[in-house]
Design an enzyme around this catalytic site. Sequence first.
Site, short mmCIF file in Angstrom:
data_model
loop_
_atom_site.label_atom_id
_atom_site.label_comp_id
_atom_site.label_asym_id
_atom_site.label_seq_id
_atom_site.Cartn_x
_atom_site.Cartn_y
_atom_site.Cartn_z
N THR A 100 19.70 74.16 -23.79
CA THR A 100 18.24 74.08 -23.75
C THR A 100 17.69 73.39 -24.99
O THR A 100 16.76 72.59 -24.91
CB THR A 100 17.62 75.48 -23.61
OG1 THR A 100 18.04 76.06 -22.38
CG2 THR A 100 16.11 75.42 -23.65
N HIS A 182 69.18 64.48 -24.25
CA HIS A 182 69.37 65.51 -25.28
C HIS A 182 69.50 64.89 -26.67
O HIS A 182 70.14 65.46 -27.56
CB HIS A 182 70.61 66.38 -25.00
CG HIS A 182 70.58 67.05 -23.66
ND1 HIS A 182 69.99 68.28 -23.46
CD2 HIS A 182 71.06 66.66 -22.45
CE1 HIS A 182 70.12 68.62 -22.20
NE2 HIS A 182 70.76 67.66 -21.55
N SER A 312 54.87 55.00 -48.52
CA SER A 312 55.10 56.08 -49.48
C SER A 312 54.43 55.76 -50.80
O SER A 312 54.36 54.60 -51.22
CB SER A 312 56.61 56.26 -49.71
OG SER A 312 56.85 57.20 -50.74
N LYS A 318 59.15 51.54 -48.44
CA LYS A 318 59.23 52.38 -47.26
C LYS A 318 58.09 52.05 -46.31
O LYS A 318 56.92 51.96 -46.71
CB LYS A 318 59.17 53.85 -47.65
CG LYS A 318 59.55 54.82 -46.53
CD LYS A 318 59.67 56.25 -47.09
CE LYS A 318 60.28 57.19 -46.06
NZ LYS A 318 59.38 57.42 -44.94
N GLU A 325 52.34 57.87 -35.08
CA GLU A 325 51.98 59.16 -35.66
C GLU A 325 50.51 59.48 -35.42
O GLU A 325 50.15 60.62 -35.08
CB GLU A 325 52.29 59.17 -37.15
CG GLU A 325 53.77 59.22 -37.47
CD GLU A 325 54.10 59.08 -38.94
OE1 GLU A 325 55.28 59.24 -39.29
OE2 GLU A 325 53.17 58.81 -39.74
#
Length: 455
Positions: A100, A182, A312, A318, A325
């Site tokens: 409302t 697996h 990094s 790196k 991600e």
Amino acid sequence: MSKFRIEKDSMGEVKVPEDAFYAAQTQRAVDNFPISGLKMPRAIIRALGLVKLNAAEVNYDLGLLKAKMKNAIVKAAKEVADGKHDEHFPIDIFQTGSGTSSNMNANEVIANLASKYLGSKVHPNDHVNMGQSSNDVIPTAIHVSAYMETAEKLLPALDYLLKTIEQKAKENKHIVKTGRTHLMDAMPVTISQELSGWASQIKHGIDRIKSSLPRVAELAQGGTAVGTGINAHPEFAKRIAKKLSEMTGLPFVKSKNFFESLSTADAAVELSGQTKVIAVSLMKIANDLRWMNSGPIAGIGDIALPALQPGSSIMPGKINPVVPEAVTMVCAQVIGNDVSVTIGGQSGSFQLNVMLPVIAYNLLQSIEILANASKVLADKAIKGFTVNEERIASLVGKNPILVTALNPVIGYEKGAKIAKRSYAEGRSLKEIAMEETDLSGEELDKILNPMKLTK
């Protein structure tokens, strides 16, 4: 110092910022709900503007509003829909469950603007909210905004992602890689086959979304307070759905049952559930990309994702899989949003659902971030990854699980013995098989051909 003016409503006087387009009821909500700082999404404000605009048009057509009054409301409502006054929608999403406060926020802003355009008083309830209730306006705004955002953003983004995956699969259909079950070596597949699984997930996601939209297209507008349509013209519901459909190009229709549309949010819950499935699909795809990219030396190393930024603050050189991600975090958020929408959907009591604002916020956020994440995943991960063909071929050639292809010829037990020797001695499967069986090198090459094994 801030300057204020005095506004009045049925509860008395309220101090409102002098330059605010809203009035007393909005200010009361601002004062009552200093909870999160989260405001109604732009898509909801857009939808509220469209509802008020078309309500004015319908009420004019029905002889309930005069032309000048209608024109002023339409002009003001269009400005709201177009995003020209978003700063005048300050109410927290954690507010009255019917929404409302947000409906009255829209009524007051539009009435204030329309009064200036008309040169005389336009009342937020009597004129802007004519034939309406918050109880049908907010569910309608949720459906209109969700449908529009899905049609304009989510479905095109998913289609773009699908085409990007399909193109990447086409470019790499000749490359055979080690399959994995697996997280362990399994029989070979082609890159194209692997990506075809992703593409199928997205195709099904598109189909699921489209299958939910007919229920989202049903609008509560016209049910007013409890579903009976009290204080609305008998033609109002049908006409406003038609006008909204004509304006947006989307197939909006009057609800088949206003009592359902006001007391439940089932269509929103359904659509949210479909966004959750897409989030699950994108999570799988993003995690596959992360695993395939892992390394570059000690990981799987099937592919190399585009290098987008240093990975990094301490390890020079790196590079991390930042886009996959980010996408997985989007997926987590969407899955969480669906829980909120689901709980919200359970919160219908008798003739009204009382968690509409939080349903709106979470559903629309899921639609938006899924759309954005799909485009980013396509452009900054899938489109630009490169395949490490030499490494992949080397791993396929060393894979002792290829002995599975010999099972029909030599049997499972013999095959297991050959596989174990191959792995333990670090020798090729073919070399061990030639010692353990009567098969020739030519026969073994034919049976163990990796590409043939993918067929």
